[in-house]
Write an enzyme that holds these catalytic residues in place. Structure first.
Site, PDB file in Angstrom:
ATOM      1  N   LYS A  49       0.838  -1.207   0.000  1.00  0.00           N
ATOM      2  CA  LYS A  49       0.000   0.000   0.000  1.00  0.00           C
ATOM      3  C   LYS A  49       0.872   1.255   0.000  1.00  0.00           C
ATOM      4  CE  LYS A  49      -1.635   1.725   4.101  1.00  0.00           C
ATOM      5  NZ  LYS A  49      -1.305   3.139   4.319  1.00  0.00           N
ATOM      6  N   ASN A  50       1.853   1.283   0.897  1.00  0.00           N
ATOM      7  CA  ASN A  50       2.617   2.524   1.047  1.00  0.00           C
ATOM      8  C   ASN A  50       3.595   2.762  -0.102  1.00  0.00           C
ATOM      9  OD1 ASN A  50       1.196   3.066   3.315  1.00  0.00           O
ATOM     10  ND2 ASN A  50       2.808   2.491   4.764  1.00  0.00           N
ATOM     11  N   CYS A 109      -4.269  12.778  12.947  1.00  0.00           N
ATOM     12  CA  CYS A 109      -5.122  11.589  12.878  1.00  0.00           C
ATOM     13  C   CYS A 109      -4.944  10.803  14.160  1.00  0.00           C
ATOM     14  CB  CYS A 109      -4.770  10.756  11.661  1.00  0.00           C
ATOM     15  SG  CYS A 109      -3.128  10.101  11.763  1.00  0.00           S
ATOM     16  N   ARG A 127       1.162  14.598  12.945  1.00  0.00           N
ATOM     17  CA  ARG A 127       1.563  14.382  11.558  1.00  0.00           C
ATOM     18  C   ARG A 127       1.700  15.655  10.722  1.00  0.00           C
ATOM     19  NH1 ARG A 127      -0.809   9.054   9.197  1.00  0.00           N
ATOM     20  NH2 ARG A 127       1.255   9.056   8.273  1.00  0.00           N
ATOM     21  N   ASP A 175       4.868   0.687  11.890  1.00  0.00           N
ATOM     22  CA  ASP A 175       3.632   0.092  11.373  1.00  0.00           C
ATOM     23  C   ASP A 175       3.452  -1.372  11.787  1.00  0.00           C
ATOM     24  OD1 ASP A 175       3.069   2.523  10.227  1.00  0.00           O
ATOM     25  OD2 ASP A 175       3.796   1.977   8.234  1.00  0.00           O
ATOM     26  N   ARG A 223      -8.575  -0.142   4.643  1.00  0.00           N
ATOM     27  CA  ARG A 223      -7.666   0.828   4.062  1.00  0.00           C
ATOM     28  C   ARG A 223      -6.330   0.190   3.711  1.00  0.00           C
ATOM     29  NH1 ARG A 223      -6.147   4.560   7.583  1.00  0.00           N
ATOM     30  NH2 ARG A 223      -4.987   5.219   5.772  1.00  0.00           N
TER      31      ARG A 223
END
Ligand code: EPU
Length: 463
Positions: free
Chosen positions: A22-23, A124, A129, A338, A430
């Site tokens: 994803k990233n 978030c 961030r 993560d 997500r």
């Protein structure tokens, strides 16, 4: 909002193909804005975030065709992107607030169109961030940066005819470098006049993958993967076809699942090379990694898929007793933030006290209270949590709060005695494609319960 119901205790086993990252995918998609030629990405995961990026890029003049993978055990689908219309350069708040990574369109749009307006992403669930380093980097390349009514407005002096100017840029911040900031500045520098040197660049594998694709498009980037990236600007970039690297965070999550269920899972398309720090911690805990061997003419050899250390085939098993460890999250090649929540779930079952220190997002501990509802013993003080292993976790109703915290609760549910209900699983959608199907394939008892009246779930502030 959908929820998951998990009946814990099943031992997981089988083979699983790790999805494209994803990233890595999000900045690769944004790089389509750097060229007016079509480009193709393969191994693209089908996620809420990649679909949000499709929505954003479509608004910014890209034609996109996405063919998802034919099976939930394939690495991903194929995406064709073509930025054919350069007239719209405004990434609106309505999209940016659903996905913070929208910020990665800023550098490509600025460099190619001479102008970009991107709504400022807010904080978030995992912290504040900020994006100050992104802006400082683009300013160093000669951009004029302004904030107006919550939007970041960046311009190249000279407008559409002007070019950014190569410069020496320092991207180090209080928490280390910035991954998407490096992606933004490196992408913008590809079309700048002259040489740019990015110091204290992020070394993450996703940055390396982006540099690899940009070079295939005609960029001249050296040093990606090290703290100094050198970019010699070119006048234009062409199209390319690029295979996205596998998702190291998804791989780490399923490694935890194997360990927590005393399982035996073989991961294909596993980016072992990008997981050195995590694997080291996992091995200290008691996980056993066996690179798969194939037999060629009676002689054991590494199978063709396992030769590439970024696409290995690895069997993951576990010793019976899990040992406690001390870990600190750090920028790559350190232990990734993560995977912090997922390893915390695993350490809840270790034999003793573990210490986890979060150095990237000191507030990223929303999963602690939910794990405690399942019988975990965790004491948090500031950016450190002490996890005292318990004999078992017990199923409960819990609330997912962000993407990786949700994954942590799924892991806890898989190992827990009884039934766990995880609310708000849109967070998981997500970043984990078909998680419930993939876990069921490995033997888990997990169901998604769809609510009849879906709310505006995807609009809730995203990580
Ligand atoms: N930071 C600043 N100023 C900036 C940018 C960042 O001070 O201008 C700070 C942040 O507050 C944080 C640290 O620097 O403390 C690192 O943030 P970074 O910019 O590297 O994060 P990011 O690029 O926005 C990506 C991933 C995150 C991952 C981080 C760190 C994507 C789409 N997101 O975010 O992934 O946690 O790098 O590795 O690539 C996730 O997938 O769950 C996720 C949150």
């Amino acid at each position: 909002m959908d929820h998951f119901v998990i009946n814990g205790g099943n031992r997981l086993s089988g083979r699983l193909t790790i999805k494209g990252s994803k990233n890595a995918t999000l900045p690769l998609m944004a790089a389509a804005l750097l060229t007016d030629r079509p480009m193709v990405l393969t191994d693209v995961p089908d996620l809420a975030d990649t679909r949000n990026m499709v929505g954003l890029l479509s608004e910014l003049g890209c034609r996109i065709e996405f063919t998802p993978a034919s099976s939930f055990n394939a690495a991903g689908g194929t995406m064709l992107l073509h930025a054919h219309d350069q007239s719209q350069s405004h990434a609106r708040y309505e999209i940016v607030r659903t996905m913070r990574a929208s910020i990665c369109v800023l550098g490509p749009m600025l460099a190619k169109r001479g102008f970009a307006r991107v709504s400022m992403p807010g904080g978030c669930a995992i912290g504040d961030r900020p994006v100050d380093l992104h802006l400082r980097g683009l300013e160093a390349l000669g951009a004029d940066v302004q904030l107006h009514q919550g939007d970041i407005i960046v311009r190249v002096p000279g407008g559409t005819n002007g070019r950014l100017k190569g410069a020496r840029i320092f991207l180090g911040g209080p928490m280390g470098s910035t991954v998407l900031g490096t992606a933004n500045v490196m992408s913008a520098a590809t079309l700048a006049e002259g040489q740019s040197i990015i110091e204290s660049a992020a070394c993450e594998p996703e940055v390396v993958d982006l540099a690899k694709m940009l070079n295939a498009m005609g960029a001249r980037i050296r040093g990606a993967g090290s703290p100094r990236i050198i970019v010699d600007g070119v006048e234009s970039l062409g199209g390319t076809e690029h295979r996205v690297i596998p998702d190291r965070i998804e791989a780490g999550t399923y490694m935890c699942a194997a360990a927590m269920t005393n399982g035996d899972i073989t991961l294909e398309n596993c980016p072992s090379d990008a997981l050195m720090a995590a694997s080291d911690a996992f091995e200290r805990i008691g996980l056993i990694f066996s690179p798969e061997q194939s037999v060629v003419g009676g002689v054991a050899a590494q199978s063709s898929t396992s030769r590439d250390p970024m696409r290995a085939t690895v069997r993951v098993t576990c010793s019976r007793v899990l040992r406690p460890v001390e870990i600190t999250t750090q920028p790559h090649p350190g232990f990734p933030t993560d995977i912090q929540a997922q390893i915390m779930a695993l350490l809840c079952l270790a034999d003793g006290n573990s210490i986890i220190t979060e150095r990237i997002y000191p507030e990223r501990f929303l999963h602690v209270a939910e794990l405690s509802r399942m019988g975990a013993k965790i004491v948090r003080q500031g950016s450190t949590a002490v996890v005292t292993g318990v004999r078992k976790l017990v199923g409960a109703q819990v609330m997912a709060s962000d993407l990786r915290a949700s994954a942590c609760l799924v892991l806890a549910g898989l190992a827990a005695e009884g039934t766990t209900t995880i609310n708000r699983v849109y967070h998981l959608d997500r970043g984990y494609e078909s998680m419930e199907d993939r876990l069921r394939m490995l033997g888990a008892s997990i169901e998604r319960v769809c609510e009849k009246n879906p709310t505006n779930a995807h609009e809730v502030a995203a990580v």
